[in-house]
Write an enzyme that holds these catalytic residues in place. Sequence first.
Site, PDB file in Angstrom:
ATOM      1  N   ASP A   1       0.819  -1.208   0.000  1.00 28.58           N
ATOM      2  CA  ASP A   1       0.000   0.000   0.000  1.00 28.58           C
ATOM      3  C   ASP A   1       0.857   1.264   0.000  1.00 28.58           C
ATOM      4  OD1 ASP A   1      -2.651   1.357   0.465  1.00 28.58           O
ATOM      5  OD2 ASP A   1      -1.633   1.962   2.318  1.00 28.58           O
TER       6      ASP A   1
ATOM      7  N   GLU B   1       1.282  -0.486  -5.098  1.00 26.09           N
ATOM      8  CA  GLU B   1       0.336   0.596  -5.376  1.00 26.09           C
ATOM      9  C   GLU B   1       1.174   1.873  -5.423  1.00 26.09           C
ATOM     10  OE1 GLU B   1      -3.410   3.123  -3.606  1.00 26.09           O
ATOM     11  OE2 GLU B   1      -1.829   2.351  -2.325  1.00 26.09           O
TER      12      GLU B   1
END
Length: 709
Positions: free
Chosen positions: A395, A448
């Site tokens: 993330d 990401e």
Amino acid sequence: MDIAPELITAIAEGGHHSPHDVLGVHPDGDGSVIRVRRPLAVSVTAITDTGPVPLTHVADGVWAARVPGTVSDYTIEAEYAGGVHDIADDPYRFTPTLGELDLHLIAEGRHEQLWHALGARPIRHQGIEGVAFAVWAPDATGVRVVGGFNDWDGRGHAMRSLGASGVWELFVPAMAVGTVYKYEIRTRRGEWILKADPMAQRAEVPPATASVVTRSEYTWNDGDWIAHRARTEPSAHPMSIYELHLGSWRPGLTYRDAADQLIEHVTTLGFTHVEFMPLAEHPFGGSWGYQVSGYYAPTSRFGSPDDLRYLIDRLHGSGIGVIMDWVPGHFPKDAFALARFDGQPLYEHPDPRRGEHKDWGTYIFDYGRNEVRNFLVANALYWFEEFHVDGLRVDAVASMLYLDYSRQDGEWEPNIHGGRENLEAIRFLQETNATAYRRHPGVAMIAEESTSYPGVTAPTDAGGLGFGFKWNMGWMNDSLQYVQRDPLYRSHHNGEITFSFAYAFSEQYVLPISHDEVVHGKGTLLSRMPGDHATKIAGARGYLGYMWAHPGKQLLFMGQEFGQLSEWSEGRGLDWWILDQPSHRALQDFVGALNAVYTRTPALWQRDHDGAAFLRLGEPSHNPNVVAFARTADDDSCLVSLTNFSGAEIANLPIRLPAGGVWHEVLNSDATEFGGHGVGNLGEVVAADDGLATITLPALGTIWLLAAG
């Protein structure tokens, strides 16, 4: 045998940094001395191999006796007022459970199985069953283990400091699995603070915050899966990912409850992988798991760690890969967890210009500190080794890469070269990826990353970050902006839907329609589409057809497969009832058809990241509303995708296909079985020797053609 009064006081209060130097058994001339702490006892006896030895009260609850010769082991019998007896082993007679190699590797930041050294480990030590506790707290002046087992009074379970390593250790004999505990840490200021174990492998169900001693009893059945994975390169195989938030997919399910229902849904729709939003323990459900307090503890909201193992094992047994979101970019400031763990900045960078994330109100890890980097690298390996996950989606990588991320001038400090890159974070990501692929070939590390940082999926030995895949955020933003436009005006914005082809092969991409795109007022995928309900459904089918054919792997968030109309909220379940409506059921059937054709068509995934296997089509006449391209497999088999993004049918469109002959219409988003009007080409298109053909495209529709071979 005599000891200084101040030492007695420190031992009695459980504040000595090395209680084993005083308590336990020690050589004393030609004999030994046994010292124990038993406050409020009226008599204390050591039961040795040669018989009972009465101990004498020294002061402040400390008892001692001198015995001839050496003592190998003993138990302590204490009698209290009212005739209460207690017989127990002595934690302070045991040698350390960590060796010099463990401490060396921890200090170097190279202990790749850190969870085997730190945390609460049920083990057999010196022939006795118990729990070995070890915690890194270099700025602490005292550490104690507390819990229900000692009425949350840690004075009798003070840990010993293992010197410059900053590690504190204690073996507690006869402690049971399931024991709830925390660490009580004395800071430099002399304050005692309570902390959950950073290395705990199980936690209490939130809002409770203590750690829980656990041991896996699970027997895995996925050996063939893991062996096959090790021989597999994910980028050259199908990857169609179903992303879900377990707590709101179908509320109330445990890990075990979810197995059958999730497997049925995912296999029916033909997805190859599931991606769970973070399952590491987190205090606030509204963070969706992205503010982690227990990096080594699967959230107890849905059951035990072995229950999660069961779910993953069952998914593997059904041919479904498992990806989990991993959040090494920041952590919450909750006082019970990592924040200011031993009273000082420890896991977080001490400089707020590097150690605080202003947007999220969280702390940022100190990636340049060996032990912190080790904590995170080992955590990635932990999920691969202990839970057999097949990939980690990392993330917020962009927030880690840049020192000025979401900061104004003057709020950040340049690196040693004067640049904005976080060099320590970059090295950490490279080490994590290189180590993960070395130890677990065939897994997928997925970034990401929302900027144009170069080489995200380039090998680390070539200076890249070493990820296997990168989320294509540019494609996601541009294409969603495009399809929200009225079809009448889309021809003026053709670049939004085609620009991705210019860089599609610069990285190894995943195309994400993720949870972030269906919250915070953005609407769902279906609600973004313009027009009436039927038009929205048709637009969603056409867009998904284009997405599945586009170079890169695919990811779709739960609910979008059947046209969820309301925005997602972690506090409630999906609108499964909407499947009673034929149009939504047909949309879900279409997603199933997409995956079915996708997985059996190598041209759509075999050379996903090879620009030579991709060809834009459009001649002899260009229509700005039509996006057409061809994909080629290793065996030269070819699939052509054509999408008409206009709101009107296009009949007899002249287009030059890659080869002459018969092309089978293997997918049509406007087929009546999917709720469409049945506009198409009666199942096949015949091209002249030079590839020229005329094709009919339905409004808002996608057609896939596969060359007959």
